[in-house]
Scaffold this motif. Structure first.
Motif, PDB file in Angstrom:
ATOM      1  N   PHE A 477      47.335  15.042  53.742  1.00 30.52           N
ATOM      2  CA  PHE A 477      47.155  14.634  55.139  1.00 30.52           C
ATOM      3  C   PHE A 477      48.244  13.673  55.632  1.00 30.52           C
ATOM      4  O   PHE A 477      48.559  13.665  56.814  1.00 30.52           O
ATOM      5  N   SER A 478      48.826  12.893  54.714  1.00 32.31           N
ATOM      6  CA  SER A 478      49.915  12.002  55.146  1.00 32.31           C
ATOM      7  C   SER A 478      51.098  12.818  55.631  1.00 32.31           C
ATOM      8  O   SER A 478      51.757  12.460  56.606  1.00 32.31           O
ATOM      9  N   GLY A 479      51.369  13.938  54.938  1.00 31.32           N
ATOM     10  CA  GLY A 479      52.467  14.818  55.346  1.00 31.32           C
ATOM     11  C   GLY A 479      52.233  15.325  56.756  1.00 31.32           C
ATOM     12  O   GLY A 479      53.135  15.314  57.598  1.00 31.32           O
ATOM     13  N   TRP A 480      51.003  15.754  57.002  1.00 33.94           N
ATOM     14  CA  TRP A 480      50.674  16.278  58.326  1.00 33.94           C
ATOM     15  C   TRP A 480      50.733  15.152  59.369  1.00 33.94           C
ATOM     16  O   TRP A 480      51.076  15.391  60.514  1.00 33.94           O
ATOM     17  N   GLY A 481      50.402  13.956  58.928  1.00 31.71           N
ATOM     18  CA  GLY A 481      50.456  12.797  59.823  1.00 31.71           C
ATOM     19  C   GLY A 481      51.878  12.558  60.300  1.00 31.71           C
ATOM     20  O   GLY A 481      52.118  12.280  61.476  1.00 31.71           O
ATOM     21  N   TYR A 482      52.831  12.720  59.379  1.00 34.15           N
ATOM     22  CA  TYR A 482      54.243  12.529  59.746  1.00 34.15           C
ATOM     23  C   TYR A 482      54.659  13.573  60.786  1.00 34.15           C
ATOM     24  O   TYR A 482      55.342  13.259  61.761  1.00 34.15           O
ATOM     25  N   GLU A 483      54.202  14.819  60.571  1.00 34.96           N
ATOM     26  CA  GLU A 483      54.538  15.891  61.526  1.00 34.96           C
ATOM     27  C   GLU A 483      53.992  15.558  62.913  1.00 34.96           C
ATOM     28  O   GLU A 483      54.622  15.822  63.931  1.00 34.96           O
ATOM     29  N   LEU A 484      52.805  14.976  62.918  1.00 33.75           N
ATOM     30  CA  LEU A 484      52.161  14.607  64.184  1.00 33.75           C
ATOM     31  C   LEU A 484      53.013  13.555  64.910  1.00 33.75           C
ATOM     32  O   LEU A 484      53.236  13.646  66.123  1.00 33.75           O
TER      33      LEU A 484
END
Lengths: 532, 236
Positions: A477-484
């Motif tokens: 989820f941190s990876g996706w957070g960065y994309e966000l």
């Protein structure tokens, strides 16, 4: 005796709901209730809801065409399919790989009683999955059809028949899987391949579902006639739902006979399969295998050996490899059309397409997080590396390298495919290739840090460690957070800033994070590892 | 070969090893005796660099374990009480991994694998994954791995547990060979008869502290080792 064994089976199946393995203590009553509510919501609400909408979309049309049997046949077969696929591997592990097989076989308990207790749990698991499809099927039917004795009784009998069919097929297939796995050499890869194939087939039908349903309703009478003519057994199966007495009798009797036969076969072969492990065949020594590697290479090979030995590890922590490869191929095949459509959606953002593709590649790369569980997976074997003349830094870098190799290559492949479609000028192309690679490095360092900060060396079940660990969820989820964050930044700056300046702006904090994480791994990380 | 000076290791408030000093010279087989929880495994794990100790010094071949752990580890081999070896590797791959780490050349490792695998009758099982091994087979594999790089010091925790009589006999012979070649062995055991017959020196540990150590004759005097051990255990 059977009651005692069934009680034990149930305690085992629902252990996670009553016992917190991480904290090593029983859950509170509130927590147990919350877990069960969550489970019911997922099974009944989400999955059941999906099938209820499917049933609702075809029920009216098929009933109007006077082919209610086709409605039951389609959804009944779907229930059988889901029940069998969802429970076959559990059946295999529950019937043949149960850890207490040796213990129970050493006790004065008849084999058929052990089998019966196992079969009951298989039945209940299959019943649960079949119910997810068939309970909404029945409810939707009762809402559309006039309520008579036969329209109410028929679906109920059909549900019971389906549950027995699911159990028969699960037991049979479980036995086949057990037999095959005794002879299989590359079990891990075969398991990964079969699972991926299943996922691919599932999504293929999922995306085609609307067309299939529309086609089925439009040509219900024609399909009905074809099935009646060439697959009469399917017609008969569907007729049970309509309350057809001969169909009910034939299917009930046939499933009872086959069920008894399966039980007899299972009991006969149970001891042989349950007590057999890897075939202990003596083989000739292969001395040519003695090839010398440097310490870093040897440690890296060890990481790869660990990774490829576990289908769970590969499936849960390396899905990004498949997704990146698939994304690259999709871009080559349909990229021009898709990108044109996206470009036309927001023409005020000139760099939308390359930024979006960059973010997509980074997001898929973040699905690879094999470095995170690699620390905990050392488990009880940690003593080996700790007693050998290798530094903590060498060990951690081997873990890092594995993730970098397994992610950077597919990232590069997807980026090159995207570049072929995009045809960006050289400076932009360089940035387009470099940013996902920088993100890959960041992701690997970050995932390893999570593995070091939240280690669990006392696990008993590798699957729980790989699937349910907090650090794994954080890594994803941190990876996706960065994309966000990148998306938000783009919508703020994207109208006035071009591709290269924008990517430079978002890469600066990423680069800083890479430097900080690298220093942390080299200093604090190695210290943590030494003290594990 | 191994010098332990004032070694202290605590776990929270519990002192597992307290101010323990021992000296093991080249050519010696040194037995380490104590009841369950006395601190044997903690001492051995501290000596091989698995556990970080709180105070004291460990020197192997004159090199400080604190200052140069890698150089120390290159000189030793460790066999734990429960050989949890990588189950995802075959026996041969594991031995090659260990040989790679110690930089053993291809010819030497091939010869040693063949020699020791034949001795322990494990040659036919080396292509099997370790997950298929019995406890005894894993123990044999751990022993072969320990002997791969001809270590000068071998530290073993209950090495005879799980071994069949033939393998136990073989291991005793190999231990003696190491010492005859100028190496040293430091091992823990509960089997006092084995310690009595095999060891040149012995140390008895109780509640983390050394209560007696020296040559076998010095420790047991006119009694048997079992009598001395039980007597010391009975003392408050």
């Amino acid at each position: 005796m059977l009651k005692t064994l069934i009680k034990k089976q149930f305690a085992e199946i629902f252990r996670t709901y009553f016992y917190d393995q991480r904290k090593n203590r029983a859950r509170s009553k509130g927590s147990v209730i919350a877990w069960f509510v969550f489970f019911i919501l997922i099974m009944g609400g989400v999955m059941g809801g999906l099938f209820a909408s499917l049933a609702a979309s075809i029920c009216g049309g098929l009933l109007a065409a006077n082919t209610a049997w086709l409605y039951f046949a389609v959804l009944g077969l779907l229930a059988v399919l889901l029940g069998v696929f969802a429970s076959v591997f559990n059946t295999y592990s529950g019937l043949y790989l149960a850890k207490d097989n040796d213990l129970l076989l050493s006790l004065p308990i008849p084999v058929r009683t052990i089998m019966a207790s196992r079969i009951v749990s298989v039945y209940l698991l299959g019943l649960m999955y079949a119910a997810v499809v068939f309970v909404p099927t029945m409810i939707v039917y009762w809402l559309h059809a006039p309520l008579t004795f036969f329209t109410v009784f028929g679906p109920l009998v059909m549900f019971a028949v389906i549950s027995v069919i699911v159990m028969i097929l699960s037991c049979g297939l479980g036995w086949v899987v057990a037999k095959i796995s005794l002879k299989l050499k590359n079990k891990s890869f075969v398991t990964v391949f079969v699972t991926l194939l299943f996922i691919a087939v599932y999504y293929f039908f999922y995306f085609k579902a609307t067309d299939l349903v529309r086609d089925l309703i439009a040509n219900a009478a024609e399909y009905g006639e074809k099935i009646r003519g060439s697959a009469y057994i399917v017609y008969l199966f569907g007729r049970i739902g309509e309350g057809d007495i001969p169909a009910m009798l034939i299917f009930t009797a046939a499933s009872a006979i086959v069920f008894l036969l399966v039980c007899w076969l299972l009991t006969r072969g149970f001891i042989d399969v349950a007590t057999a492990s890897v075939p202990a065949v003596k083989t000739r020594s292969r001395q040519k295998n003695e090839k010398r590697y440097s310490v870093p290479s040897s440690l890296l090979r060890r990481e790869f050996a660990r990774f490829t030995s576990s289908p769970n590890y590969m499936l849960n922590c390396a899905l990004g490899i498949i997704m990146l490869a698939a994304a690259g191929i999709l871009l080559l095949v349909k990229g021009t059309d898709i990108l044109e459509q996206i470009e036309n959606m927001m023409p005020e953002y000139p760099a939308l397409v390359p930024v979006l593709l960059c973010a997509l590649i980074c997001m898929l790369a973040s699905m690879n997080d094999m470095a995170t569980p690699s620390v905990s997976l050392e488990g009880r074997s940690l003593w080996i590396l700790q007693s050998l003349p290798v530094t903590a830094r060498q060990v951690l870098f081997a873990k890092l390298k594995m993730q970098l190799i397994l992610t950077a290559i597919p990232v590069l492949f997807a980026s090159v495919c995207a570049q072929i479609v995009l045809r960006l000028p050289v400076p932009e192309a360089i940035v387009f290739l470099a940013v996902p690679l920088l993100y890959t490095l960041f992701s690997a360092l970050y995932d390893l840090m999570l593995g070091l900060v939240m280690p669990n060396l006392t696990w008993t079940n590798e699957t729980v460690l790989i699937k349910q660990s907090g650090n794994i969820a954080l890594a994803l989820f941190s990876g996706w957070g960065y994309e966000l964050l990148v998306a938000v930044a783009f919508f703020i700056l994207g109208k006035s800033v071009g591709f290269v300046p924008f990517m430079t702006i978002v890469s600066v904090p990423l680069l800083a994070a890479v430097v900080l994480l690298y220093r942390w791994i080299c200093r604090k990380g190695t210290k943590i590892y030494q003290e594990l | 070969m191994l010098r332990i000076e004032y070694l202290t290791k605590t776990f929270g408030k519990k002192t597992a090893v307290n101010d323990l000093s021992l000296h093991i010279a080249p050519g010696e087989i040194y037995g380490f005796i104590g009841h369950n929880g006395a601190g044997k495994t903690t001492t051995l794990k501290s000596v091989v660099g698995i556990l970080q100790f709180d105070a004291g010094e460990v020197k192997i071949g004159g090199v400080s374990l604190r200052q140069d752990p890698i150089a120390c580890k290159k000189m030793l081999a460790y066999i734990p009480d429960n050989p949890d070896i990588y189950e995802f590797m075959t026996g041969r791959r594991y031995l090659n991994f260990i040989a790679d780490v110690f930089g053993v050349d291809e010819k030497t490792r091939r010869d040693r694998i063949r020699e020791y695998a034949d001795r322990f009758e494990l040659a036919g099982d080396l292509e099997q994954p370790v997950s298929a091994y019995s406890h005894g087979m894993k123990q044999k594999l751990a022993i072969i791995a320990a002997w791969m790089h001809e270590p000068r010091l071998i530290v073993m925790d209950e090495p005879f547990v799980g071994l069949d009589p033939k393998a136990s006999h073989l291991l005793k012979g190999m231990m003696r060979e190491v010492c005859d070649g100028g190496g040293a062995i430091f091992f823990s055991t509960h089997v006092l008869e084995v310690a009595e017959k095999l060891c040149d020196k012995v140390a008895i540990i109780k509640q983390g502290s050394l209560v007696r150590s020296g040559s076998m004759d010095e420790v047991r005097g006119d009694d048997s080792l079992e009598e001395v051990f039980l007597e010391l255990e009975a003392e408050e």
